[in-house]
Scaffold this motif. Structure first.
Motif, PDB file in Angstrom:
ATOM      1  N   GLN A 122      12.492  53.186   0.143  1.00 23.34           N
ATOM      2  CA  GLN A 122      12.063  53.798   1.406  1.00 23.34           C
ATOM      3  C   GLN A 122      11.748  52.721   2.451  1.00 23.34           C
ATOM      4  O   GLN A 122      12.105  52.855   3.619  1.00 23.34           O
ATOM      5  CB  GLN A 122      10.830  54.680   1.156  1.00 23.34           C
ATOM      6  CG  GLN A 122      10.380  55.501   2.327  1.00 23.34           C
ATOM      7  CD  GLN A 122      11.424  56.495   2.795  1.00 23.34           C
ATOM      8  OE1 GLN A 122      12.030  56.304   3.857  1.00 23.34           O
ATOM      9  NE2 GLN A 122      11.655  57.545   2.027  1.00 23.34           N
ATOM     10  N   LEU A 123      11.120  51.629   2.016  1.00 21.39           N
ATOM     11  CA  LEU A 123      10.809  50.526   2.930  1.00 21.39           C
ATOM     12  C   LEU A 123      12.097  49.921   3.491  1.00 21.39           C
ATOM     13  O   LEU A 123      12.177  49.632   4.685  1.00 21.39           O
ATOM     14  CB  LEU A 123       9.986  49.441   2.221  1.00 21.39           C
ATOM     15  CG  LEU A 123       9.639  48.212   3.087  1.00 21.39           C
ATOM     16  CD1 LEU A 123       8.694  48.575   4.227  1.00 21.39           C
ATOM     17  CD2 LEU A 123       9.047  47.097   2.236  1.00 21.39           C
ATOM     18  N   VAL A 139       5.468  54.401   4.883  1.00 18.65           N
ATOM     19  CA  VAL A 139       6.342  54.448   3.704  1.00 18.65           C
ATOM     20  C   VAL A 139       5.668  55.226   2.572  1.00 18.65           C
ATOM     21  O   VAL A 139       6.302  56.054   1.906  1.00 18.65           O
ATOM     22  CB  VAL A 139       6.746  53.018   3.261  1.00 18.65           C
ATOM     23  CG1 VAL A 139       7.413  53.017   1.890  1.00 18.65           C
ATOM     24  CG2 VAL A 139       7.686  52.402   4.299  1.00 18.65           C
TER      25      VAL A 139
END
Length: 196
Positions: free
Chosen positions: A45-46, A136
């Motif tokens: 996700q980051l 995040v």
């Protein structure tokens, strides 16, 4: 060791620690350690949300829940104060656990302290990287854990949780959240929570 090699070696050690998690989750029909898969989801996700994330932010995302099972929620009073103390103790514990691994991989005190500050959410809303990490965390929760959470709570509680999650996020986080591949039921729930 180059900075990239140092980063990969440290992430691998974080993963090795999280693979000891006795709690499992079924992912694509396979049983995997719960905190290990959480770390993978955080990093993925980051990478989408903040492709140019610093090394310390990448490290903090991956060790956000490192060895979390070692401090169970059940060890604390089941009230709001107990929950807050548990969360605070966890953040300290994650920082210390990550610090040992980072030190062993040759990181200096400044980098180690930065990861701890990120994990402790120091400067949330003021520090861009702390905010990015919070975004995040919220995105991973909404995409992977909201459905499971929804099965255990009534709608009123869920709407409250979604609103609180939303309030922690930045405008960029909100945009990313609205693009998540949520199920129809979860999308309706989020829409309801965000309707004034």
């Amino acid at each position: 060791m180059t900075p990239a090699e140092q980063l990969q070696a440290t992430l691998a050690d974080f993963d090795a620690a999280n693979q000891q998690d006795p709690h499992q989750e079924i992912v694509n029909g396979q049983s995997v350690p719960k905190e290990w898969i959480y770390g993978q989801r955080m990093s993925e996700q980051l990478a989408r949300f903040c492709p140019d994330a610093s090394i310390t932010l990448q490290l903090a995302a991956r060790c956000q829940h490192i060895c979390r099972w070692k401090i169970p929620r059940s060890d604390y009073p089941m009230d709001r104060q107990g929950y807050k103390r548990w969360r605070s103790d966890l953040a300290q514990f994650h920082g210390e656990t990550a610090a040992v691994i980072m030190h062993n991989k040759g990181y200096d005190e400044a980098a180690i302290q930065r990861v701890k500050d990120l994990l402790l959410k120091r400067g949330l809303k003021r520090d861009e990287e702390v905010q990015a990490l919070e975004d995040v965390i919220c995105l991973v929760f909404l995409e992977y854990y909201l459905e499971e959470f929804a099965a255990k709570h009534d709608e009123e509680k869920l709407i409250d949780i979604i609103r609180k999650t939303w309030n922690k996020m930045s405008p960029k986080g909100h945009e990313a959240a609205l693009r998540l591949p949520l199920s129809e039921a979860m999308l309706q729930l989020v829409t309801k929570a965000l309707t004034p």
